[in-house]
Design a protein around this motif. Structure first.
Motif, PDB file in Angstrom:
ATOM      1  N   GLY A  72       0.699  -1.071   0.609  1.00  0.00           N
ATOM      2  CA  GLY A  72      -0.282   0.270  -0.004  1.00  0.00           C
ATOM      3  C   GLY A  72       0.977   1.058   0.281  1.00  0.00           C
ATOM      4  N   ILE A  73       0.098   2.411  -0.642  1.00  0.00           N
ATOM      5  CA  ILE A  73       1.138   3.728  -0.458  1.00  0.00           C
ATOM      6  C   ILE A  73       0.737   4.092   0.877  1.00  0.00           C
ATOM      7  N   MET A  74       1.649   5.511   1.473  1.00  0.00           N
ATOM      8  CA  MET A  74       0.593   6.594   2.403  1.00  0.00           C
ATOM      9  C   MET A  74       1.689   7.469   1.851  1.00  0.00           C
ATOM     10  N   ILE A  75       0.183   8.316   2.030  1.00  0.00           N
ATOM     11  CA  ILE A  75       0.625   9.787   1.320  1.00  0.00           C
ATOM     12  C   ILE A  75       1.221  10.510   2.037  1.00  0.00           C
ATOM     13  N   GLY A  76       1.831  11.792   2.226  1.00  0.00           N
ATOM     14  CA  GLY A  76       1.492  12.430   3.308  1.00  0.00           C
ATOM     15  C   GLY A  76       1.522  14.200   2.713  1.00  0.00           C
ATOM     16  N   ARG A  77       2.969  15.028   2.597  1.00  0.00           N
ATOM     17  CA  ARG A  77       2.870  16.360   2.344  1.00  0.00           C
ATOM     18  C   ARG A  77       1.414  16.490   1.032  1.00  0.00           C
ATOM     19  N   ALA A  78       1.776  15.366  -0.077  1.00  0.00           N
ATOM     20  CA  ALA A  78       0.863  16.032  -1.081  1.00  0.00           C
ATOM     21  C   ALA A  78      -1.055  15.920  -1.434  1.00  0.00           C
ATOM     22  N   SER A  79      -0.923  15.427   0.197  1.00  0.00           N
ATOM     23  CA  SER A  79      -2.899  15.664   0.317  1.00  0.00           C
ATOM     24  C   SER A  79      -2.486  17.113   1.065  1.00  0.00           C
ATOM     25  N   ILE A  80      -2.087  17.487   1.764  1.00  0.00           N
ATOM     26  CA  ILE A  80      -2.357  18.465   2.609  1.00  0.00           C
ATOM     27  C   ILE A  80      -2.988  19.874   1.203  1.00  0.00           C
ATOM     28  N   GLY A  81      -3.931  20.646   1.562  1.00  0.00           N
ATOM     29  CA  GLY A  81      -4.325  21.828   0.575  1.00  0.00           C
ATOM     30  C   GLY A  81      -4.688  20.522  -0.915  1.00  0.00           C
ATOM     31  N   HIS A  82      -4.732  18.938  -1.321  1.00  0.00           N
ATOM     32  CA  HIS A  82      -5.168  18.325  -2.227  1.00  0.00           C
ATOM     33  C   HIS A  82      -5.933  16.828  -1.536  1.00  0.00           C
ATOM     34  N   PRO A  83      -6.581  17.203  -0.653  1.00  0.00           N
ATOM     35  CA  PRO A  83      -6.680  15.004  -0.437  1.00  0.00           C
ATOM     36  C   PRO A  83      -7.831  14.480  -1.283  1.00  0.00           C
TER      37      PRO A  83
END
Ligand SMILES: Cc1cc2nc3c(=O)[nH]c(=O)nc-3n(C[C@H](O)[C@H](O)[C@H](O)COP(=O)(O)O)c2cc1C
Length: 333
Positions: A224-235
């Motif tokens: 699986g892949i975990m996403i952090g910064r790229a979701s901020i302001g971009h959920p």
């Protein structure tokens, strides 16, 4: 199928990273709507939890709509970590995650977070004792190692599995790298290639768009892949990635009005959960990301981050909608 103890995912799960001051209930609600399969609380200090500190106990707030969810704890003291895990379990998360990866000075100075990468015996002791004390699955999030000369993640993952850890997320950087350089996902492949390792391995670090998620999924074979910064302001990134995985096509980026609608919902939820003052204040860190890449955004952004009154913030967002700004051609929000 991916299994974390009795928790089962029938698809390839996308995880929202635990992020201090970001992945709180208002933000998690949005990520869930856009398809995040597993989410985590911000990290919670074990010392704070056992002393009933308001900031720590508030982070135990989880809601049925966001399930499955993991509560993440950090600390260096065995007894405090065991107690904190028991307190966290009483909040009924699907799992408890131990942070062995936080690189910030304030944390490593106290021998917690990534500092534990320097003391493997202690890491294994903490992990195995917590596993013994709680009934829910216990997972670990960590980095490759303390520095480039001490990367032992293949061995670490296997030994954590032997302690009863049910999944491991690897941010493919060392502590010394902090956030610099590129995450080195070759290590994730090496961990996965270990035939003794049966638990899921989630890859983390630098996934910024659907194409990269697909490329890394195929090349490094994480579970699986975990996403952090790229979701901020971009959920909506979770939805975009899932769409790309199933169709091979890119969804168009949300329009300005769609961004404003999501931002308003975020603000509403922040106000509801944190109250007017903090709700307005803590939304300020999100505006730049919601509207990244728009021409002439600066004056709006400056007002959004200096206005204390929630109604005025909503009014500025309405003005922004009427202004109908265009995306700058040079940037890729
Ligand atoms: C603002 C911020 C706060 C973070 N807080 C946490 C945290 O509480 N617990 C944790 O395990 N990692 C934390 N991280 C690290 C992320 O979970 C993730 O490992 C890292 O950002 C790399 O993933 P990315 O490249 O997708 O952002 C944080 C990262 C950021 C940017």
């Amino acid at each position: 199928m991916v299994k974390i103890g009795s928790l089962v995912f029938n698809n390839f799960p996308l995880l929202l990273a635990p992020m201090e001051d970001v992945s709180d209930p208002p933000f998690r609600a949005l990520c869930k709507q856009f398809g995040a399969d597993l989410m985590f609380t911000e990290f919670i200090s074990s010392e704070g939890l056992i002393r009933n500190a308001g900031k720590s106990t508030q982070k135990l707030d989880i809601y049925d709509e966001e399930r499955p969810i993991g509560i993440q704890i950090f600390g260096a003291d065995l007894n405090a970590m065991i107690k904190a895990a028991e307190i966290a379990e009483n909040a009924h998360p699907e799992l408890i995650d131990i942070n062995f990866g936080c690189p910030v000075k304030k944390v490593v100075r106290k021998n917690a977070g990534a500092a534990i990468l320097k003391d493997l015996d202690k890491m294994l002791l903490l992990a195995s004792e917590i596993v013994k004390r709680v009934a829910c699955p216990v997972t670990v999030k960590t980095r490759l190692g303390w520095d480039q000369n001490s990367v032992r993640i293949v061995e670490v993952a296997e030994r954590l599995q032997d302690c009863g850890i049910k999944a491991i997320t690897i941010h493919a950087r060392t502590r010394s790298q902090m956030y610099k350089g590129e995450a080195d996902w070759d290590w994730i492949k090496r961990v996965k290639d270990n035939p003794r390792l049966k638990i899921p391995v989630f890859g983390n670090g630098d996934i910024t768009n659907p194409q990269k998620a697909a490329e890394y999924k195929n090349k490094y074979a994480p579970d699986g892949i975990m996403i952090g910064r790229a979701s901020i302001g971009h959920p909506w990134i979770f939805k975009q990635i899932k769409h790309y995985f199933t169709t091979g096509e890119l969804l168009s980026e949300p329009s300005l009005n769609e961004r404003i609608a999501v931002c308003k919902e975020h603000l509403n939820r922040s106000l509801e959960w944190k109250g007017e003052k903090l709700g307005v204040l803590e939304m300020r860190r999100h505006y730049a990301n919601y509207f990244k890449g728009y021409k002439h955004i600066k004056p709006f952004r400056n007002r959004l981050v200096t206005t204390d009154n929630p109604e005025q913030v909503f009014a500025i967002l309405n003005e922004l909608s009427h202004a109908g700004l265009m995306l700058s051609t040079t940037s890729n929000p």
